[in-house]
Design a protein around this motif. Structure first.
Motif, PDB file in Angstrom:
ATOM      1  N   ASN A  29      -1.488  -9.302 -70.630  1.00 20.44           N
ATOM      2  CA  ASN A  29      -1.961 -10.678 -70.480  1.00 20.44           C
ATOM      3  C   ASN A  29      -0.986 -11.503 -69.653  1.00 20.44           C
ATOM      4  O   ASN A  29      -1.406 -12.321 -68.838  1.00 20.44           O
ATOM      5  CB  ASN A  29      -2.165 -11.333 -71.853  1.00 20.44           C
ATOM      6  CG  ASN A  29      -3.383 -10.804 -72.564  1.00 20.44           C
ATOM      7  OD1 ASN A  29      -4.283 -10.248 -71.959  1.00 20.44           O
ATOM      8  ND2 ASN A  29      -3.411 -10.974 -73.868  1.00 20.44           N
ATOM      9  N   GLU A  30       0.306 -11.282 -69.868  1.00 23.14           N
ATOM     10  CA  GLU A  30       1.312 -12.016 -69.106  1.00 23.14           C
ATOM     11  C   GLU A  30       1.194 -11.678 -67.621  1.00 23.14           C
ATOM     12  O   GLU A  30       1.306 -12.555 -66.766  1.00 23.14           O
ATOM     13  CB  GLU A  30       2.702 -11.672 -69.619  1.00 23.14           C
ATOM     14  CG  GLU A  30       3.801 -12.533 -69.024  1.00 23.14           C
ATOM     15  CD  GLU A  30       5.147 -12.225 -69.641  1.00 23.14           C
ATOM     16  OE1 GLU A  30       6.068 -11.881 -68.867  1.00 23.14           O
ATOM     17  OE2 GLU A  30       5.276 -12.329 -70.870  1.00 23.14           O
ATOM     18  N   ALA A  31       0.944 -10.409 -67.324  1.00 16.50           N
ATOM     19  CA  ALA A  31       0.793  -9.988 -65.933  1.00 16.50           C
ATOM     20  C   ALA A  31      -0.429 -10.629 -65.290  1.00 16.50           C
ATOM     21  O   ALA A  31      -0.463 -10.840 -64.080  1.00 16.50           O
ATOM     22  CB  ALA A  31       0.692  -8.469 -65.850  1.00 16.50           C
ATOM     23  N   SER A  32      -1.422 -10.988 -66.119  1.00 18.53           N
ATOM     24  CA  SER A  32      -2.630 -11.616 -65.573  1.00 18.53           C
ATOM     25  C   SER A  32      -2.531 -13.139 -65.581  1.00 18.53           C
ATOM     26  O   SER A  32      -3.503 -13.818 -65.272  1.00 18.53           O
ATOM     27  CB  SER A  32      -3.864 -11.170 -66.369  1.00 18.53           C
ATOM     28  OG  SER A  32      -3.810 -11.684 -67.689  1.00 18.53           O
ATOM     29  N   GLY A  33      -1.356 -13.667 -65.973  1.00 20.20           N
ATOM     30  CA  GLY A  33      -1.160 -15.107 -65.903  1.00 20.20           C
ATOM     31  C   GLY A  33      -1.285 -15.842 -67.228  1.00 20.20           C
ATOM     32  O   GLY A  33      -1.054 -17.040 -67.286  1.00 20.20           O
ATOM     33  N   ILE A  34      -1.660 -15.150 -68.291  1.00 24.74           N
ATOM     34  CA  ILE A  34      -1.756 -15.790 -69.605  1.00 24.74           C
ATOM     35  C   ILE A  34      -0.365 -15.824 -70.217  1.00 24.74           C
ATOM     36  O   ILE A  34       0.336 -14.810 -70.268  1.00 24.74           O
ATOM     37  CB  ILE A  34      -2.733 -15.034 -70.529  1.00 24.74           C
ATOM     38  CG1 ILE A  34      -4.143 -15.077 -69.952  1.00 24.74           C
ATOM     39  CG2 ILE A  34      -2.713 -15.625 -71.932  1.00 24.74           C
ATOM     40  CD1 ILE A  34      -5.140 -14.214 -70.690  1.00 24.74           C
TER      41      ILE A  34
END
Length: 65
Positions: A29-34
């Motif tokens: 999720n962090e890699a997708s911007g979340i």
């Protein structure tokens, strides 16, 4: 190792597995911007559980000698 202790260790191992899966999802999720703030807490809990599991396994190994 008693049956209860064995069950507790297996339960901790399952909990550890779940925490690590949460960490992997959080990383994705962090890699997708979340931005998820719980990753450090989850990894800290996983580290403590892993330590408990390793100590229990070592105590069983020590009792077997």
């Amino acid at each position: 190792m008693s049956e209860q202790a064995s069950t507790d260790t297996l339960s901790k191992a399952a909990d550890l597995h779940s925490l690590l899966r949460c960490a992997l999802v959080a990383e994705e999720n962090e890699a997708s911007g979340i931005d998820w703030k719980g990753l450090e807490r989850v990894l800290g809990m996983a580290e403590r559980l892993a330590c408990e599991i390793m100590n229990e396994v070592e105590s069983v190994k020590g009792a077997g000698n």
